[in-house]
Motif scaffolding. Structure first.
Motif, PDB file in Angstrom:
ATOM      1  N   LEU A 288       0.767  -1.411  -0.092  1.00  0.00           N
ATOM      2  CA  LEU A 288       0.074   0.082  -0.117  1.00  0.00           C
ATOM      3  C   LEU A 288       1.079   1.346   0.157  1.00  0.00           C
ATOM      4  O   LEU A 288       0.307   2.420  -0.514  1.00  0.00           O
ATOM      5  CB  LEU A 288      -0.999   0.047   1.123  1.00  0.00           C
ATOM      6  N   GLU A 289       2.106   1.150   0.374  1.00  0.00           N
ATOM      7  CA  GLU A 289       2.931   2.042   0.680  1.00  0.00           C
ATOM      8  C   GLU A 289       3.690   2.745  -0.970  1.00  0.00           C
ATOM      9  O   GLU A 289       3.746   3.939  -1.277  1.00  0.00           O
ATOM     10  CB  GLU A 289       4.216   2.074   1.351  1.00  0.00           C
ATOM     11  N   SER A 290       3.352   1.832  -1.856  1.00  0.00           N
ATOM     12  CA  SER A 290       3.726   2.026  -3.298  1.00  0.00           C
ATOM     13  C   SER A 290       2.727   1.924  -4.111  1.00  0.00           C
ATOM     14  O   SER A 290       3.211   2.188  -5.347  1.00  0.00           O
ATOM     15  CB  SER A 290       4.966   1.355  -3.516  1.00  0.00           C
ATOM     16  N   VAL A 291       1.753   1.103  -4.002  1.00  0.00           N
ATOM     17  CA  VAL A 291       0.706   0.977  -4.955  1.00  0.00           C
ATOM     18  C   VAL A 291      -0.473   1.606  -4.265  1.00  0.00           C
ATOM     19  O   VAL A 291      -1.174   1.337  -3.210  1.00  0.00           O
ATOM     20  CB  VAL A 291       0.714  -0.573  -5.207  1.00  0.00           C
ATOM     21  N   SER A 292      -1.565   1.808  -5.414  1.00  0.00           N
ATOM     22  CA  SER A 292      -2.726   2.443  -5.065  1.00  0.00           C
ATOM     23  C   SER A 292      -3.792   1.415  -4.611  1.00  0.00           C
ATOM     24  O   SER A 292      -3.511   0.287  -5.024  1.00  0.00           O
ATOM     25  CB  SER A 292      -3.441   3.241  -6.086  1.00  0.00           C
ATOM     26  N   LYS A 293      -4.345   1.390  -3.478  1.00  0.00           N
ATOM     27  CA  LYS A 293      -5.560   0.502  -3.035  1.00  0.00           C
ATOM     28  C   LYS A 293      -6.503   0.029  -3.964  1.00  0.00           C
ATOM     29  O   LYS A 293      -7.091  -0.823  -3.890  1.00  0.00           O
ATOM     30  CB  LYS A 293      -6.091   0.998  -1.750  1.00  0.00           C
ATOM     31  N   TYR A 294      -6.593   0.752  -5.123  1.00  0.00           N
ATOM     32  CA  TYR A 294      -7.679   0.629  -6.061  1.00  0.00           C
ATOM     33  C   TYR A 294      -6.928  -0.029  -7.069  1.00  0.00           C
ATOM     34  O   TYR A 294      -7.677  -0.663  -8.230  1.00  0.00           O
ATOM     35  CB  TYR A 294      -8.310   1.848  -6.473  1.00  0.00           C
ATOM     36  N   SER A 295      -5.895  -0.321  -7.295  1.00  0.00           N
ATOM     37  CA  SER A 295      -5.158  -1.183  -8.303  1.00  0.00           C
ATOM     38  C   SER A 295      -5.618  -2.395  -8.137  1.00  0.00           C
ATOM     39  O   SER A 295      -5.924  -3.127  -7.056  1.00  0.00           O
ATOM     40  CB  SER A 295      -3.712  -1.155  -8.100  1.00  0.00           C
ATOM     41  N   PRO A 296      -5.734  -3.085  -9.510  1.00  0.00           N
ATOM     42  CA  PRO A 296      -6.166  -4.670  -9.432  1.00  0.00           C
ATOM     43  C   PRO A 296      -5.361  -5.428  -8.509  1.00  0.00           C
ATOM     44  O   PRO A 296      -6.047  -6.400  -7.826  1.00  0.00           O
ATOM     45  CB  PRO A 296      -6.091  -5.066 -10.818  1.00  0.00           C
ATOM     46  N   GLN A 297      -4.168  -5.284  -8.322  1.00  0.00           N
ATOM     47  CA  GLN A 297      -3.485  -6.157  -7.566  1.00  0.00           C
ATOM     48  C   GLN A 297      -3.736  -6.107  -5.975  1.00  0.00           C
ATOM     49  O   GLN A 297      -4.082  -6.834  -5.258  1.00  0.00           O
ATOM     50  CB  GLN A 297      -1.985  -5.676  -7.670  1.00  0.00           C
ATOM     51  N   MET A 298      -4.077  -4.818  -5.437  1.00  0.00           N
ATOM     52  CA  MET A 298      -4.457  -4.471  -4.192  1.00  0.00           C
ATOM     53  C   MET A 298      -5.884  -4.955  -3.887  1.00  0.00           C
ATOM     54  O   MET A 298      -6.024  -5.473  -2.854  1.00  0.00           O
ATOM     55  CB  MET A 298      -4.191  -3.019  -3.777  1.00  0.00           C
TER      56      MET A 298
END
Length: 420
Positions: A288-298
């Motif tokens: 979550l520190e480097s990727v948006s929480k709305y990204s498919p991965q998250m």
């Protein structure tokens, strides 16, 4: 008065005396030849006895014959000439009990019989000896009627050929005697017969039949006890089988073989899911520190975390659950299994105790708990002890004399009262 007158008077008196003497002599001769009894004499001279005297005289004669002569003469004839010899054999024994292998207390629990009950077998034996059952046994083994109807026996002492069992039992009561010593419990049995061999053989058979009766009593007791123990064992086995069937039905319904095993599996699964959830949450926070929480991965990672949480909650429901879902509640299943497990333990303990009792009863029933210990075997008499001739003759003579004297006194008193 002159001398001539005196001489004439003397001569006249002398002639009168002579005439009277001749008349008396003639009368006496007539009475001697014409009368033969005292009553005729009394009648001839006008002195006939009274009726009371005649009755008294005949009463004395009849009384003497009936109460004195006939009994004494009959006794002398019977015991002196007719009565046959009777030989007596004697045996002594005690009824003993053997100590069972499981002990007295356990024996009482198994049989339900107090130890004092076994002591009563001494009285059972003595009553058996005087019963019809022993006569039936003697008839089968010895033909005892024939032994008591021997030609050696006199007509008074022998058994009647057509005697019924009741009459035979009365006759047997006079030929057998039993006594029990209160201090030692020793039973003494005597049997009489008309030969020495018969007396010994009859008594030997009586002792053997008594022991057989004791053994039959022992067998009947143990048959009843064994049947009771077998019924208890069957009931215990049926109860245990019923409890185990209910346990199996509960296992099939809940799908739980054992609460401990299911709890262990669920606990391991819950621990693994919680560990996986923690790892996913850590990974989610790091990314979550480097990727948006709305990204498919998250979003995928977030859904995995939610899935793990749902699985954890589901497992918690299966372990503790809610009241609305009792079938999925391992706690409720555990309570039911605990009750069934406790009932199973009690049923198994009852079954095990019934098995032990049944095995003990089977073992003890093969032992001889009661038996006759004959320390004085039936003897062969050397001489006849019965009938006691002199004794019975003396008793009869004394009794007859007493009755005769008593009746004479009664007759004399009656005569005095009537004739007074």
């Amino acid at each position: 008065m002159t001398n001539l007158d005196q001489e004439l008077r003397k001569s006249s008196a002398l002639q009168k005396n002579k005439a009277a003497a001749q008349l008396l002599a003639t009368t006496a001769r007539k009475l001697r030849f014409s009368t033969s009894s005292r009553s005729g004499l009394y009648k001839a001279v006008g002195l006939r006895p009274r009726l009371v005297d005649r009755v008294f005289r005949w009463a004395l004669i009849i009384n003497t014959v009936v109460f004195l002569i006939v009994p004494v003469a009959s006794t002398l004839i019977y015991y002196g000439l007719i009565a046959s010899d009777q030989f007596q054999s004697e045996a002594r024994f005690v009824v003993r009990t053997s100590t069972p292998a499981i002990g007295k207390d356990q024996l009482g629990k198994v049989t339900g019989l107090p130890s004092a009950k076994i002591v009563q077998d001494t009285q059972i034996v003595t009553n058996f000896i005087h019963s019809r059952t022993v006569l039936e046994a003697l008839e089968r083994k010895l033909d005892i009627r024939r032994l008591y109807m021997r030609d050696e026996a006199d007509i008074v002492a022998r058994l009647k050929p057509d005697a019924t069992y009741e009459e035979f039992l009365d006759y047997w009561e006079g030929m057998v005697k039993t006594s029990v010593s209160p201090a030692s419990g020793i039973v003494t049995v005597t049997v009489r017969a008309f030969t020495a061999e018969d007396a010994r053989d009859i008594l030997t058979t009586v002792v053997a039949s008594s022991e057989h009766a004791i053994n039959e009593l022992n067998d009947r007791i143990w048959k009843d006890v064994t049947a009771t123990a077998k019924n208890n064992l069957d009931r215990a086995a049926e109860h245990l089988r019923d409890v185990r069937e209910r346990v199996a039905a509960q296992q099939n319904r809940t799908g739980v073989l054992t609460v401990e095993g299911s709890l262990s599996i669920l606990t391991n699964l819950l621990t693994a899911l919680q560990k996986e959830k923690i790892e996913l949450e850590q990974s989610y926070r790091v990314k979550l520190e480097s990727v948006s929480k709305y990204s498919p991965q998250m979003i995928v990672l977030s859904r995995e975390i939610e899935s793990k949480q749902a699985q954890i909650e589901k497992l918690n429901l299966e372990i503790a659950g809610r009241a609305s879902e009792p079938n999925r509640n391992l706690a409720d299943v555990s309570a039911e299994f605990s009750s069934l497990q406790f009932e199973t333990q009690l049923a198994e303990q009852q079954f095990a105790a019934s098995v032990r009792t049944y095995e003990q009863v089977q073992f003890i029933s093969k032992q001889k708990l009661m038996y006759l210990d004959s320390f004085l075997t039936p003897s062969l008499p050397d001489e006849a002890l019965y009938p006691r001739r002199l004794l019975w003759i003396s008793i009869t003579a004394i009794a007859s004399a007493f009755l005769w004297a008593l009746s004479i006194g009664v007759i004399v008193l009656a005569r005095n009262k009537i004739g007074g």
